[in-house]
Design a protein around this motif. Structure first.
Motif, mmCIF file in Angstrom:
data_model
loop_
_atom_site.group_PDB
_atom_site.id
_atom_site.type_symbol
_atom_site.label_atom_id
_atom_site.label_comp_id
_atom_site.label_asym_id
_atom_site.label_seq_id
_atom_site.Cartn_x
_atom_site.Cartn_y
_atom_site.Cartn_z
ATOM 1 N N VAL A 1 7.289 10.794 -1.020
ATOM 2 C CA VAL A 1 7.111 12.248 -0.969
ATOM 3 C C VAL A 1 7.992 12.895 -2.033
ATOM 4 C CG1 VAL A 1 7.330 14.326 0.449
ATOM 5 C CG2 VAL A 1 6.549 12.181 1.492
ATOM 6 N N THR A 2 7.356 13.642 -2.966
ATOM 7 C CA THR A 2 8.111 14.240 -4.072
ATOM 8 C C THR A 2 8.893 15.471 -3.638
ATOM 9 O OG1 THR A 2 6.231 15.627 -4.769
ATOM 10 C CG2 THR A 2 6.460 13.432 -5.810
ATOM 11 N N HIS A 3 8.306 16.248 -2.702
ATOM 12 C CA HIS A 3 8.993 17.438 -2.204
ATOM 13 C C HIS A 3 8.302 17.922 -0.936
ATOM 14 C CE1 HIS A 3 5.776 19.195 -4.602
ATOM 15 N NE2 HIS A 3 6.006 20.380 -4.083
ATOM 16 N N GLY A 4 8.953 18.855 -0.261
ATOM 17 C CA GLY A 4 8.533 19.196 1.086
ATOM 18 C C GLY A 4 7.584 20.370 1.210
ATOM 19 N N ARG B 1 0.871 -1.177 0.000
ATOM 20 C CA ARG B 1 0.000 0.000 0.000
ATOM 21 C C ARG B 1 0.908 1.228 0.000
ATOM 22 N NH1 ARG B 1 -1.484 -3.514 3.647
ATOM 23 N NH2 ARG B 1 -0.687 -2.253 5.366
ATOM 24 N N LEU B 2 1.008 1.885 -1.148
ATOM 25 C CA LEU B 2 1.921 3.008 -1.316
ATOM 26 C C LEU B 2 1.115 4.299 -1.352
ATOM 27 C CD1 LEU B 2 3.563 0.530 -2.340
ATOM 28 C CD2 LEU B 2 4.535 2.022 -4.080
ATOM 29 N N LEU B 3 1.408 5.181 -0.419
ATOM 30 C CA LEU B 3 0.746 6.480 -0.368
ATOM 31 C C LEU B 3 1.723 7.519 -0.909
ATOM 32 C CD1 LEU B 3 -1.645 8.240 0.691
ATOM 33 C CD2 LEU B 3 -0.484 8.240 2.921
ATOM 34 N N ILE B 4 1.284 8.308 -1.886
ATOM 35 C CA ILE B 4 2.156 9.328 -2.480
ATOM 36 C C ILE B 4 1.635 10.721 -2.133
ATOM 37 C CG2 ILE B 4 3.254 10.147 -4.607
ATOM 38 C CD1 ILE B 4 2.593 7.486 -5.910
ATOM 39 N N ASP B 5 2.536 11.576 -1.666
ATOM 40 C CA ASP B 5 2.256 12.998 -1.410
ATOM 41 C C ASP B 5 0.987 13.246 -0.592
ATOM 42 O OD1 ASP B 5 4.584 13.645 -2.661
ATOM 43 O OD2 ASP B 5 3.674 14.783 -4.304
ATOM 44 N N PRO B 6 0.970 12.743 0.654
ATOM 45 C CA PRO B 6 -0.247 12.867 1.452
ATOM 46 C C PRO B 6 -0.500 14.276 1.995
ATOM 47 C CG PRO B 6 1.470 11.824 2.756
ATOM 48 C CD PRO B 6 2.031 12.001 1.369
ATOM 49 N N TYR C 1 4.086 6.808 -13.211
ATOM 50 C CA TYR C 1 4.890 8.033 -13.071
ATOM 51 C C TYR C 1 4.082 9.092 -12.337
ATOM 52 C CZ TYR C 1 7.344 12.337 -14.597
ATOM 53 O OH TYR C 1 7.995 13.550 -14.639
ATOM 54 N N HIS C 2 4.582 9.527 -11.192
ATOM 55 C CA HIS C 2 4.021 10.678 -10.480
ATOM 56 C C HIS C 2 5.018 11.818 -10.681
ATOM 57 C CE1 HIS C 2 2.706 13.374 -7.336
ATOM 58 N NE2 HIS C 2 1.705 12.586 -7.009
ATOM 59 N N ALA C 3 4.613 12.843 -11.416
ATOM 60 C CA ALA C 3 5.571 13.878 -11.822
ATOM 61 C C ALA C 3 5.941 14.816 -10.686
ATOM 62 C CB ALA C 3 5.007 14.667 -12.996
ATOM 63 N N GLY C 4 5.191 14.781 -9.574
ATOM 64 C CA GLY C 4 5.406 15.793 -8.543
ATOM 65 C C GLY C 4 4.940 17.145 -9.059
ATOM 66 N N ASP C 5 5.485 18.208 -8.482
ATOM 67 C CA ASP C 5 5.243 19.553 -9.010
ATOM 68 C C ASP C 5 6.413 19.865 -9.926
ATOM 69 O OD1 ASP C 5 3.002 19.844 -7.456
ATOM 70 O OD2 ASP C 5 3.830 21.397 -6.148
ATOM 71 N N GLY D 1 10.245 13.610 -8.843
ATOM 72 C CA GLY D 1 9.072 12.806 -9.174
ATOM 73 C C GLY D 1 9.492 11.354 -8.994
ATOM 74 N N PHE D 2 8.560 10.428 -9.251
ATOM 75 C CA PHE D 2 8.872 9.004 -9.106
ATOM 76 C C PHE D 2 8.299 8.207 -10.262
ATOM 77 C CE2 PHE D 2 8.405 10.475 -4.643
ATOM 78 C CZ PHE D 2 9.683 10.190 -4.179
ATOM 79 N N ILE D 3 9.039 7.211 -10.712
ATOM 80 C CA ILE D 3 8.452 6.164 -11.547
ATOM 81 C C ILE D 3 8.493 4.882 -10.713
ATOM 82 C CG2 ILE D 3 8.566 4.826 -13.681
ATOM 83 C CD1 ILE D 3 9.818 7.294 -15.025
#
Ligand code: NI
Ligand code: MN
Length: 221
Positions: A46-49, A19-24, A130-134, A119-121
């Motif tokens: 987490v893509t960035h802070g 269960r992967l949670l991205i950028d909560p 692919y989650h590009a982040g901001d 971002g993450f692949i």
């Protein structure tokens, strides 16, 4: 593999035990369909802070003993706040229990001194997400599309802090994902965008399928 949109840039990816949670960003986001306490991930990426990406990361990590995967500077910060972390950096890949993670560039602030946005692949259930982040549009999205066969991409379309809708259409042309979902729009007054216009323009110019999800909606790959 199931992907659930939790509003803004927050996503939950599920496959088997993973269960992967991205950028909560949940408890502070009126559009979020769940509260932080409702989620029980074993990994948090987490893509960035910035707060609209990491506000609930440490609390959820501590409550669930979840591992936070992020860039090194943020990993150090979250570790000081009591979370288990795995620091990575741009261009790096690592094979976790659930699959591989590649950290991609993102042109944006990191939210921490000396850090980088990313971002993450993510490889999960045999699919690449692919989650590009901001980020702004950048030409090396073409390269990411060559390095990885992307099944599903989450791209910001709201402008002001990230690439606007028209640039995101070009991003799809370069990344060539099988499917794309727009994110990071209509949460704040300065990031208004019409996801149906994004759908029309992408489907006019590419073979990529566009799925517009409301917060709380899922898709299965
Ligand atoms: Ni940001
Ligand atoms: Mn943001």
């Amino acid at each position: 593999m199931k992907a659930t949109f939790l509003g803004h840039a927050s996503w939950l990816l599920e496959e088997g035990e993973a269960r992967l949670l991205i950028d909560p960003w949940l408890d502070g986001n009126p559009q979020a369909p769940v509260k932080a306490a409702d989620l029980h991930p074993n990994y948090i990426l987490v893509t960035h802070g910035h707060g609209d990406h990491d506000a609930d990361a440490v609390a959820i990590a501590r409550a669930n003993d979840a591992l936070i995967i992020t860039t090194n500077e943020l990993a150090n910060k979250y570790a000081e706040e009591g979370a288990r972390t795995h620091g990575m950096h741009i261009g790096g890949t690592f094979d976790f229990d659930f699959g591989p993670v590649r950290v991609t560039p993102a042109f944006h602030g990191s939210g921490v001194a000396g850090g980088h946005a990313a971002g993450f692949i993510v490889g999960l259930g045999g699919k690449k997400v692919y989650h590009a982040g901001d980020t702004s549009l950048f030409g090396d999205m073409e390269l990411l599309g060559r390095l990885e066969s992307i099944d599903l991409a989450f791209l910001p379309i709201g402008g002001n802090f990230t690439m606007p809708l028209g640039d995101a259409v070009l991003a799809v042309e370069m990344l060539r994902p099988k499917q794309v979902v727009p994110m990071h729009y209509n949460t704040f007054p300065v990031i208004q965008a019409d996801p149906e216009e994004f759908r029309r323009r992408v489907e006019q110019r590419t073979d990529t399928r566009v799925s517009v999800l409301k917060p709380g909606e899922s898709l299965e790959l």
